[in-house]
Design a protein around this motif. Structure first.
Motif, short mmCIF file in Angstrom:
data_model
loop_
_atom_site.label_atom_id
_atom_site.label_comp_id
_atom_site.label_asym_id
_atom_site.label_seq_id
_atom_site.Cartn_x
_atom_site.Cartn_y
_atom_site.Cartn_z
N ILE A 117 13.67 22.92 -20.61
CA ILE A 117 12.31 22.96 -21.97
C ILE A 117 11.56 23.63 -22.06
N VAL A 118 11.40 24.36 -21.34
CA VAL A 118 9.81 25.22 -21.16
C VAL A 118 10.60 26.29 -22.41
N SER A 119 11.55 26.64 -21.84
CA SER A 119 12.07 27.99 -23.06
C SER A 119 12.11 27.50 -23.99
N LEU A 120 12.74 26.32 -24.30
CA LEU A 120 13.25 25.89 -26.56
C LEU A 120 11.99 26.15 -26.26
N PHE A 121 10.99 25.69 -25.80
CA PHE A 121 9.40 25.91 -27.02
C PHE A 121 9.06 27.15 -26.99
N HIS A 122 8.99 27.65 -26.31
CA HIS A 122 8.82 29.61 -25.99
C HIS A 122 9.55 30.14 -27.11
N ARG A 123 10.77 29.92 -27.36
CA ARG A 123 11.83 30.96 -27.62
C ARG A 123 11.61 30.38 -28.94
N SER A 124 11.30 29.30 -29.61
CA SER A 124 10.90 28.81 -31.04
C SER A 124 9.82 28.76 -31.46
N LEU A 125 8.91 29.63 -32.39
CA LEU A 125 7.77 29.69 -32.99
C LEU A 125 8.16 27.90 -34.31
N VAL A 126 9.02 27.49 -34.86
CA VAL A 126 9.49 26.21 -35.13
C VAL A 126 8.93 24.98 -34.27
N LYS A 127 9.63 25.76 -33.04
CA LYS A 127 9.86 23.79 -32.16
C LYS A 127 8.42 24.21 -31.43
N ASN A 128 7.41 25.28 -31.25
CA ASN A 128 6.57 25.33 -30.42
C ASN A 128 5.72 24.92 -31.54
N GLU A 129 5.62 24.94 -32.99
CA GLU A 129 4.82 24.56 -34.14
C GLU A 129 5.01 22.58 -34.01
N ILE A 130 6.12 22.27 -33.84
CA ILE A 130 6.14 21.05 -34.08
C ILE A 130 5.18 20.38 -32.64
N LEU A 131 5.30 21.13 -31.91
CA LEU A 131 4.46 20.71 -30.36
C LEU A 131 3.28 20.23 -30.24
N GLN A 132 3.17 22.03 -30.40
CA GLN A 132 1.35 21.74 -31.01
C GLN A 132 0.60 20.05 -31.69
N LYS A 133 1.76 20.09 -33.04
CA LYS A 133 1.51 19.29 -33.52
C LYS A 133 1.19 18.18 -32.84
N PHE A 134 1.75 17.49 -32.10
CA PHE A 134 1.72 16.89 -30.94
C PHE A 134 0.81 16.62 -30.11
N VAL A 135 1.06 17.49 -29.47
CA VAL A 135 -0.48 18.32 -28.77
C VAL A 135 -1.95 18.26 -29.12
N LYS A 136 -2.38 19.40 -30.44
CA LYS A 136 -3.07 18.42 -30.45
C LYS A 136 -3.71 17.00 -31.21
N ARG A 137 -3.48 16.79 -31.36
CA ARG A 137 -3.19 14.95 -31.73
C ARG A 137 -3.65 13.94 -30.56
N MET A 138 -3.36 14.67 -29.20
CA MET A 138 -3.44 14.40 -27.52
C MET A 138 -4.93 14.93 -27.14
N PHE A 164 3.29 21.11 -17.74
CA PHE A 164 4.49 19.75 -18.13
C PHE A 164 3.91 18.66 -18.13
N LEU A 165 3.00 18.39 -17.00
CA LEU A 165 3.09 17.06 -16.78
C LEU A 165 1.83 15.71 -17.91
N LYS A 166 1.68 17.13 -17.88
CA LYS A 166 0.21 16.76 -18.89
C LYS A 166 0.45 16.82 -20.03
N LEU A 167 1.46 17.23 -20.26
CA LEU A 167 2.27 17.35 -22.20
C LEU A 167 3.21 16.58 -22.06
N LEU A 168 3.09 16.08 -20.99
CA LEU A 168 4.61 15.10 -21.40
C LEU A 168 5.05 14.38 -21.91
N GLY A 169 4.11 13.42 -22.36
CA GLY A 169 3.77 12.59 -23.63
C GLY A 169 4.13 13.52 -24.69
#
Length: 184
Positions: A117-138, A164-169
């Motif tokens: 899962i971590v590698s999925l977000f590390h390998r893709s800028l698009v996927k990481n941007e989607i993740l960061q959108k949710f992270v920033k809200r939290m 990972f546990l901190k960013l689980l949501g």
């Protein structure tokens, strides 16, 4: 050392190393006492267990591996209470070993999933941007990236799991996002 007036035969009483073959060779060549670092040995042992490729319980175990060393402590004159006498029933020991092996496989499975899962977000800028959108809200509009562990960095698995546990949501939300491929 001679330049500073130090004689290795007289002034160096001991050295320690990480157990690498070059260090062991060095230890056998010097006159002083050489001790392998027990922290390195423990780390190598734990790493070997956590990152071991899954094998069946019946598969032979290679006990001749030089990666890990063990240090015996205690009084050698006293018998080990843990070691069964010859002929003593060891069926419960076999069951405990099988349970331990299953627990190791469960840890390995969890670590493998986390790394994928971590590698999925590390390998893709698009996927990481989607993740960061949710992270920033939290996280008060600040980015916080997932961490990938490294077998050779002490404590990196702990740091990766903690993050990972901190960013689980946010990770769950990002994985459910329509633009994320579900084949991780």
């Amino acid at each position: 050392m001679m330049e500073f007036g130090l004689d290795p035969e007289k002034h160096i009483v001991g050295t320690s190393g990480d157990g690498a073959s070059a260090m062991v060779s060095f230890g056998s060549m010097i006159a002083s006492e050489y001790v392998q670092c027990s922290d390195h040995g423990i780390h190598l042992g734990v790493t070997k267990v956590l990152y071991l490729k899954k094998q069946s319980a019946d598969a032979p175990v290679d006990d001749d591996d030089d990666d890990v060393f063990f240090v015996e402590c205690g009084n050698e004159d006293e018998p080990d209470e843990d070691v069964p006498d010859a002929g003593e029933d060891t069926e419960s020991d076999d069951e405990e070993e099988a349970d331990s092996l299953q627990m190791v496989f469960a840890y390995q499975s969890t670590i493998t999933k986390l790394r994928k899962i971590v590698s999925l977000f590390h390998r893709s800028l698009v996927k990481n941007e989607i993740l960061q959108k949710f992270v920033k809200r939290m996280n008060n509009w600040r980015e916080l990236k997932l961490k990938l562990d490294s077998k050779t960095r002490w404590g990196s698995l702990h740091d990766a799991c903690e993050r990972f546990l901190k960013l689980l949501g946010p990770v769950k939300e990002a994985l459910n996002h329509r633009e994320i491929d579900k084949t991780y």
